[in-house]
Design an enzyme around this catalytic site. Sequence first.
Site, mmCIF file in Angstrom:
data_model
loop_
_atom_site.group_PDB
_atom_site.id
_atom_site.type_symbol
_atom_site.label_atom_id
_atom_site.label_comp_id
_atom_site.label_asym_id
_atom_site.label_seq_id
_atom_site.Cartn_x
_atom_site.Cartn_y
_atom_site.Cartn_z
ATOM 1 N N THR A 324 -5.222 -1.185 -2.606
ATOM 2 C CA THR A 324 -6.341 -1.858 -1.952
ATOM 3 C C THR A 324 -5.863 -3.197 -1.415
ATOM 4 O O THR A 324 -4.946 -3.810 -1.976
ATOM 5 C CB THR A 324 -7.516 -2.117 -2.916
ATOM 6 N N GLU A 325 -6.502 -3.664 -0.353
ATOM 7 C CA GLU A 325 -6.070 -4.940 0.220
ATOM 8 C C GLU A 325 -6.326 -6.114 -0.717
ATOM 9 O O GLU A 325 -5.743 -7.184 -0.556
ATOM 10 C CB GLU A 325 -6.725 -5.202 1.583
ATOM 11 N N ALA A 326 -7.216 -5.921 -1.697
ATOM 12 C CA ALA A 326 -7.484 -6.997 -2.653
ATOM 13 C C ALA A 326 -6.405 -7.106 -3.722
ATOM 14 O O ALA A 326 -6.491 -7.972 -4.596
ATOM 15 C CB ALA A 326 -8.848 -6.782 -3.313
ATOM 16 N N GLY A 327 -5.382 -6.220 -3.683
ATOM 17 C CA GLY A 327 -4.257 -6.358 -4.596
ATOM 18 C C GLY A 327 -4.071 -5.231 -5.576
ATOM 19 O O GLY A 327 -3.130 -5.257 -6.373
ATOM 20 N N MET A 351 -3.919 -10.972 -3.552
ATOM 21 C CA MET A 351 -4.299 -10.388 -2.276
ATOM 22 C C MET A 351 -3.334 -10.811 -1.164
ATOM 23 O O MET A 351 -2.947 -9.995 -0.324
ATOM 24 C CB MET A 351 -5.733 -10.768 -1.912
#
Length: 522
Positions: A324-327, A351
């Site tokens: 996910t782009e949030a990490g 992130m």
Amino acid sequence: MAKFIDSSEVCNIIKDGDTIFTTGITMGGFAEEVVMELEKSFLDKGHPRDLTIYFQSAVGNRGERGFAHIAREGLLKRAVGGHLMGCGPAMTKLSGDNKAEVFNLPQGVLSTMPRYIAARKPGVITKVGLGTMMDPRQLGGTMNQRAKDAEPIIDLINLNDEEWLMYKLPKVDIGLIRGTYADEKGNISMDKEGYKLGQLAMAQAARACGGKVICQVESIIQSGSTNPKDIIVPGIMVDYIYVAKPEYHWQTAQTVYNPVFAGEHRVPLESLPMEKLSPRKVIARRAAMELTPGNVVNLGVGIPEAIASVAAEEGVLDLFTLTTEAGGIGGMPANKHDFGCCWNADATIEMADQFDFYDGGGLDFAGLGALQISPEGNLNASMLNGGGIGVGGFINVAGGSKKIVFSLIFCGGLEADIADGKLNILKEGKIVKFKDEIEQVSFNGKLALEDGKEVLIVTERAVFKLTEDGWELIEVAPGVDMEKDVLANMMFKPIIKDVKQMPSSIFNENWGEMSELMKKKS
């Protein structure tokens, strides 16, 4: 040393005209009580006002929470963020009514921006956004007329005979961050947070600008209670700390707290709800067929989210690494208003570090959505009917992936039935997505092909491949008439050579073929 305050005191710290840079995605990592106090003070006293706010992603629950509190004329002078629609109708209305300068920048740029500010660099210099609505030759990230009339915040520059974009850096007066615990010395840890959103870099950025750092936490604990390696922001970098009411410290926009998202527990993934048979699931199945074992994957919001569910149901989720782009890395991405969190993640990184990985070409496969498609291969995912939506991480993810599969319903408003291995269109959608002209360029097809990317569009009734000459129609669903159901609902004619039938098996209640398909690709 950090000072412990009540949240009502923040309006004595934040002044008229200040620039605030905040962490946050959905309601995660966001100091909601601060914006609630700003709203209350503005409505009661008219101050603080004319604020500029920078935010990494959509902050809110797409309704009345988050940035809905401060999307007010006079309170906000400028908003610069990764996504608008996710902040709720108040933010999109503020933009559409031209009541503030509203800019949209890539989420990856905004995520990395604080550390560039902290190090006093000249700007974020990158190729991310070239040839799209970020490019100053197009819109320069502007989402309304007031932004267009303001000083540009993105420059086109030339380095070593190559074109680059330079995203200008703001002077940060207030760094607004969130953690789980603060100890008595002001050291911040993030035990229960679902994401790492650059809290340290945000604090350093504010300090580098001579600004102040405000942190919202769940509770205060005794000094020495936390392993030093688990301290995310040292107290020497924090100016003010307040304890939030529990109802304003949610882990995401729909979850108060889930220990799985914090990495404290794991659950059997097969226990999670699976997609029901629908056009959305058919699209996800066909898109999943493009995966290859070993792929590192990012899946966008909407229909692409269902690709993970399909892979889990087919028992092949462990063949890929979803991110996910949030990490989040590994496990299964959460969906809807838990977006960005992961079920059973193998790792959770910052992130900004995740976006560096993406921008460096770390993705093998990106599953993304789209609103409009142009004949030459450009796509719009950031504006509809003049209303600003925003790109989020779309531009970074598309730019950093070797294969991109755009997944969407062919015509908006479709009513269809899936039965007996075919698609039955009950009522055709009225919203045409394959258009002669699109409202914004969120994806540049020409540059993608020049970069060697493979680009597909998967819908419930047809599959297209991007070529140098435009979109080629390569598959049509069983039960669908190519002329009446596909071509008649496009404003342009695609390339037609050898059109095959989409696999009828993906239109059945039970599919069960993905494992064998992946074995053939191994």
